[in-house]
Design a protein around this motif. Sequence first.
Motif, PDB file in Angstrom:
ATOM      1  N   ALA A  56       0.853  -1.185   0.000  1.00 15.85           N
ATOM      2  CA  ALA A  56       0.000   0.000   0.000  1.00 15.85           C
ATOM      3  C   ALA A  56       0.887   1.232   0.000  1.00 15.85           C
ATOM      4  CB  ALA A  56      -0.922   0.014   1.212  1.00 15.85           C
ATOM      5  N   GLY A  57       0.669   2.111  -0.972  1.00 18.06           N
ATOM      6  CA  GLY A  57       1.414   3.361  -1.051  1.00 18.06           C
ATOM      7  C   GLY A  57       0.470   4.539  -1.005  1.00 18.06           C
ATOM      8  N   ILE A  58       0.823   5.541  -0.218  1.00 14.17           N
ATOM      9  CA  ILE A  58       0.011   6.750  -0.074  1.00 14.17           C
ATOM     10  C   ILE A  58       0.872   7.948  -0.466  1.00 14.17           C
ATOM     11  CG2 ILE A  58      -1.286   8.217   1.512  1.00 14.17           C
ATOM     12  CD1 ILE A  58      -1.833   5.742   3.185  1.00 14.17           C
ATOM     13  N   LYS A  59       0.391   8.767  -1.412  1.00 14.31           N
ATOM     14  CA  LYS A  59       1.107   9.965  -1.848  1.00 14.31           C
ATOM     15  C   LYS A  59       0.214  11.176  -1.632  1.00 14.31           C
ATOM     16  CE  LYS A  59       3.768   9.882  -5.384  1.00 14.31           C
ATOM     17  NZ  LYS A  59       4.318   9.794  -6.764  1.00 14.31           N
ATOM     18  N   PRO A  60       0.260  11.779  -0.434  1.00 14.91           N
ATOM     19  CA  PRO A  60      -0.620  12.912  -0.148  1.00 14.91           C
ATOM     20  C   PRO A  60      -0.302  14.139  -0.993  1.00 14.91           C
ATOM     21  CG  PRO A  60       0.990  12.630   1.602  1.00 14.91           C
ATOM     22  CD  PRO A  60       1.127  11.444   0.705  1.00 14.91           C
ATOM     23  N   ARG A  61       0.974  14.262  -1.406  1.00 13.55           N
ATOM     24  CA  ARG A  61       1.363  15.369  -2.280  1.00 13.55           C
ATOM     25  C   ARG A  61       2.664  14.998  -2.978  1.00 13.55           C
ATOM     26  NH1 ARG A  61       3.108  20.631   0.928  1.00 13.55           N
ATOM     27  NH2 ARG A  61       3.876  21.051  -1.187  1.00 13.55           N
ATOM     28  N   LYS A  62       3.019  15.781  -3.982  1.00 16.92           N
ATOM     29  CA  LYS A  62       4.209  15.492  -4.764  1.00 16.92           C
ATOM     30  C   LYS A  62       5.454  15.499  -3.884  1.00 16.92           C
ATOM     31  CE  LYS A  62       6.675  17.022  -8.913  1.00 16.92           C
ATOM     32  NZ  LYS A  62       6.727  18.030 -10.005  1.00 16.92           N
ATOM     33  N   GLY A  63       6.266  14.461  -4.028  1.00 19.69           N
ATOM     34  CA  GLY A  63       7.506  14.384  -3.277  1.00 19.69           C
ATOM     35  C   GLY A  63       7.384  13.743  -1.913  1.00 19.69           C
ATOM     36  N   ILE A  64       6.183  13.302  -1.528  1.00 19.70           N
ATOM     37  CA  ILE A  64       5.980  12.652  -0.233  1.00 19.70           C
ATOM     38  C   ILE A  64       5.252  11.334  -0.462  1.00 19.70           C
ATOM     39  CG2 ILE A  64       4.948  12.806   2.061  1.00 19.70           C
ATOM     40  CD1 ILE A  64       5.101  15.810   1.836  1.00 19.70           C
ATOM     41  N   ARG A  65       5.770  10.269   0.119  1.00 19.93           N
ATOM     42  CA  ARG A  65       5.158   8.952  -0.070  1.00 19.93           C
ATOM     43  C   ARG A  65       5.325   8.122   1.188  1.00 19.93           C
ATOM     44  NH1 ARG A  65       7.410   3.980  -2.740  1.00 19.93           N
ATOM     45  NH2 ARG A  65       5.667   2.722  -3.485  1.00 19.93           N
ATOM     46  N   LEU A  66       4.266   7.438   1.577  1.00 15.79           N
ATOM     47  CA  LEU A  66       4.297   6.476   2.669  1.00 15.79           C
ATOM     48  C   LEU A  66       4.025   5.098   2.083  1.00 15.79           C
ATOM     49  CD1 LEU A  66       4.375   5.776   5.711  1.00 15.79           C
ATOM     50  CD2 LEU A  66       1.908   6.180   5.773  1.00 15.79           C
ATOM     51  N   PHE A  67       4.914   4.148   2.364  1.00 17.19           N
ATOM     52  CA  PHE A  67       4.780   2.810   1.794  1.00 17.19           C
ATOM     53  C   PHE A  67       4.763   1.776   2.913  1.00 17.19           C
ATOM     54  CE2 PHE A  67       6.618  -1.155   0.138  1.00 17.19           C
ATOM     55  CZ  PHE A  67       5.757  -1.388  -0.922  1.00 17.19           C
ATOM     56  N   VAL A  68       3.826   0.809   2.803  1.00 15.48           N
ATOM     57  CA  VAL A  68       3.700  -0.270   3.782  1.00 15.48           C
ATOM     58  C   VAL A  68       3.579  -1.581   3.026  1.00 15.48           C
ATOM     59  CG1 VAL A  68       2.316  -1.270   5.630  1.00 15.48           C
ATOM     60  CG2 VAL A  68       2.595   1.210   5.500  1.00 15.48           C
ATOM     61  N   GLN A  69       4.295  -2.614   3.517  1.00 18.39           N
ATOM     62  CA  GLN A  69       4.222  -3.934   2.898  1.00 18.39           C
ATOM     63  C   GLN A  69       4.116  -5.011   3.970  1.00 18.39           C
ATOM     64  OE1 GLN A  69       7.729  -6.073   1.075  1.00 18.39           O
ATOM     65  NE2 GLN A  69       6.586  -5.693  -0.821  1.00 18.39           N
ATOM     66  N   LEU A  70       3.092  -5.856   3.843  1.00 16.64           N
ATOM     67  CA  LEU A  70       2.940  -7.026   4.714  1.00 16.64           C
ATOM     68  C   LEU A  70       3.401  -8.270   3.964  1.00 16.64           C
ATOM     69  CD1 LEU A  70      -0.613  -6.330   6.212  1.00 16.64           C
ATOM     70  CD2 LEU A  70       1.616  -5.671   7.149  1.00 16.64           C
ATOM     71  N   GLN A  71       3.954  -9.229   4.699  1.00 15.64           N
ATOM     72  CA  GLN A  71       4.422 -10.470   4.079  1.00 15.64           C
ATOM     73  C   GLN A  71       4.015 -11.665   4.928  1.00 15.64           C
ATOM     74  OE1 GLN A  71       8.446 -11.234   2.067  1.00 15.64           O
ATOM     75  NE2 GLN A  71       8.788 -12.108   4.095  1.00 15.64           N
ATOM     76  N   ASP A  72       3.614 -12.740   4.232  1.00  9.02           N
ATOM     77  CA  ASP A  72       3.250 -13.985   4.897  1.00  9.02           C
ATOM     78  C   ASP A  72       3.989 -15.116   4.195  1.00  9.02           C
ATOM     79  OD1 ASP A  72       1.587 -15.430   6.833  1.00  9.02           O
ATOM     80  OD2 ASP A  72       0.600 -16.274   5.066  1.00  9.02           O
ATOM     81  N   SER A  73       4.904 -15.813   4.925  1.00  8.28           N
ATOM     82  CA  SER A  73       5.735 -16.859   4.333  1.00  8.28           C
ATOM     83  C   SER A  73       5.576 -18.156   5.100  1.00  8.28           C
ATOM     84  CB  SER A  73       7.216 -16.442   4.350  1.00  8.28           C
ATOM     85  OG  SER A  73       7.407 -15.264   3.612  1.00  8.28           O
ATOM     86  N   HIS A  74       5.485 -19.263   4.362  1.00  9.29           N
ATOM     87  CA  HIS A  74       5.295 -20.566   4.997  1.00  9.29           C
ATOM     88  C   HIS A  74       6.089 -21.630   4.242  1.00  9.29           C
ATOM     89  CE1 HIS A  74       2.049 -19.338   7.737  1.00  9.29           C
ATOM     90  NE2 HIS A  74       1.680 -18.527   6.757  1.00  9.29           N
ATOM     91  N   ILE A  75       6.327 -22.742   4.926  1.00 12.64           N
ATOM     92  CA  ILE A  75       6.920 -23.918   4.323  1.00 12.64           C
ATOM     93  C   ILE A  75       6.012 -25.095   4.630  1.00 12.64           C
ATOM     94  CG2 ILE A  75       8.407 -24.270   6.350  1.00 12.64           C
ATOM     95  CD1 ILE A  75      10.455 -25.531   4.415  1.00 12.64           C
ATOM     96  N   LEU A  76       5.639 -25.854   3.599  1.00 11.55           N
ATOM     97  CA  LEU A  76       4.703 -26.964   3.734  1.00 11.55           C
ATOM     98  C   LEU A  76       5.391 -28.261   3.319  1.00 11.55           C
ATOM     99  CD1 LEU A  76       1.632 -25.250   2.013  1.00 11.55           C
ATOM    100  CD2 LEU A  76       2.169 -25.304   4.453  1.00 11.55           C
ATOM    101  N   GLY A  77       5.171 -29.307   4.083  1.00  9.99           N
ATOM    102  CA  GLY A  77       5.730 -30.608   3.754  1.00  9.99           C
ATOM    103  C   GLY A  77       7.054 -30.895   4.421  1.00  9.99           C
ATOM    104  N   LEU A  78       7.514 -30.003   5.305  1.00  9.10           N
ATOM    105  CA  LEU A  78       8.776 -30.203   6.007  1.00  9.10           C
ATOM    106  C   LEU A  78       8.677 -29.530   7.359  1.00  9.10           C
ATOM    107  CD1 LEU A  78      11.748 -31.282   5.633  1.00  9.10           C
ATOM    108  CD2 LEU A  78      12.354 -28.930   5.014  1.00  9.10           C
ATOM    109  N   ASP A  79       9.265 -30.146   8.373  1.00  7.17           N
ATOM    110  CA  ASP A  79       9.281 -29.560   9.702  1.00  7.17           C
ATOM    111  C   ASP A  79       9.922 -28.180   9.631  1.00  7.17           C
ATOM    112  OD1 ASP A  79       9.474 -28.868  12.344  1.00  7.17           O
ATOM    113  OD2 ASP A  79      10.546 -30.672  12.982  1.00  7.17           O
TER     114      ASP A  79
END
Length: 408
Positions: A51-74
């Motif tokens: 998700a990126g928010i640009k309230p005005r030129k030259g300003i940006r707020l960026f957020v990233q969520l991540q979900d990682s898994h391994i299946l089939g192995l302990d």
Amino acid sequence: MHVAARAQDAGLPNWLQLGGSARIRQEAPAGSDFIASSSAYYLLSRVRFDAGIKPRKGIRLFVQLQDSHILGLDAALRPSSRNPIDLRQAYLELSRPHAFNIRAGRQEIRFGSGRMMSPGEFSNVSRTFDILRATVIVPFWTVDVVAGSVVQIDPTRFDRHRPGDHVFGTYLSSGKSMKHVRVEPYFFTKRVLNVSGETGSTGDAVVYAPGVRLVGINAAGWQWSAEGVKERGHWAADSVRGFAYMLTLGYVFRNRPGSPRVSGDYNYAAGDNNPSDGVRGGMEPFYGANQPYFSMTPLVGWRNMRDVRAGFDFAPWKRLRIAVDYRDLSLATTADGFYNGQNVRFLLNRGATSAHVGQAIESVATYSAPYAITIAAGFGRLFAGEYLRQSVKPSGYVYPYLSCAVRF
């Protein structure tokens, strides 16, 4: 798989940008400890929401969520491959085109080849930093300065950096100011708390790493680069005396169908010749990526190694690229051990009379499908050399994988 429309096509306001990515990768390595009976079969999954928010030129707020898994192995066998939904990036960016860029917060960092600082995207989790990064563009040079800490992945709680562990750095790039070569000098410093030295001392570590990277610019099809780094400082009461360098040369046949390319390189990273003299002679890794520089597999780290590679890649179709590499791998010294892609020593045989780890054949095919989908298949085979055979590790290593990634 459904691919979401762009934010503007979905009726969202211009100041809001939404997106993300998803990747699954099937792996089936055999001989992970160089014994034929050891094998595994598992699935890695990774989903990111941006998700990126640009309230005005030259300003940006960026957020990233991540979900990682391994299946089939302990998961305990591959802890670095799992991290349930967590905050991967969150930063505020201030910028002015062709003048400066400032980012403060949790973010990816990559400089140059990525050997010193990189997110390591092949990993199922990958790396971020809680860091301040300032980029200034001056005549003929781009100057980057960073100060912060690497984020520690913790599947049991919110990811955070370790208090007191810090990294500082300056990276310069000459850009197009030189006609035939780009010059990239740098200087990094790493501080780590509560370490143990070779002679039993305990304390903090401070490692200084000046280096330089050169990249050739040649319109005729030649490609070359060189990089060297030297380390000094202390590790508790021990002295740090590591170094590493690499050379690579390639040629692209631009006027041939598929733009075939031949290339080769040599990588060297020092090892520790004496484990009890109070001098750490091995290359002390920073926060770089080992893949694909030292192998397609996560098998080799940039420490106590000599790696000779010869490769060929081409595009038989517009969206498909195939690469094949041959490698010859040896240790810099048998007094030190064999370090894997996480820079952990997992094999030590100081009595070996040969430093030759083995020879490898690796191949990767990448298909860029429509709708921002990328499919990749890879196969690596390391044939055991005399060092492994003398270490009672005769089987070598096999690493096949198949992955599919999509951006939305």
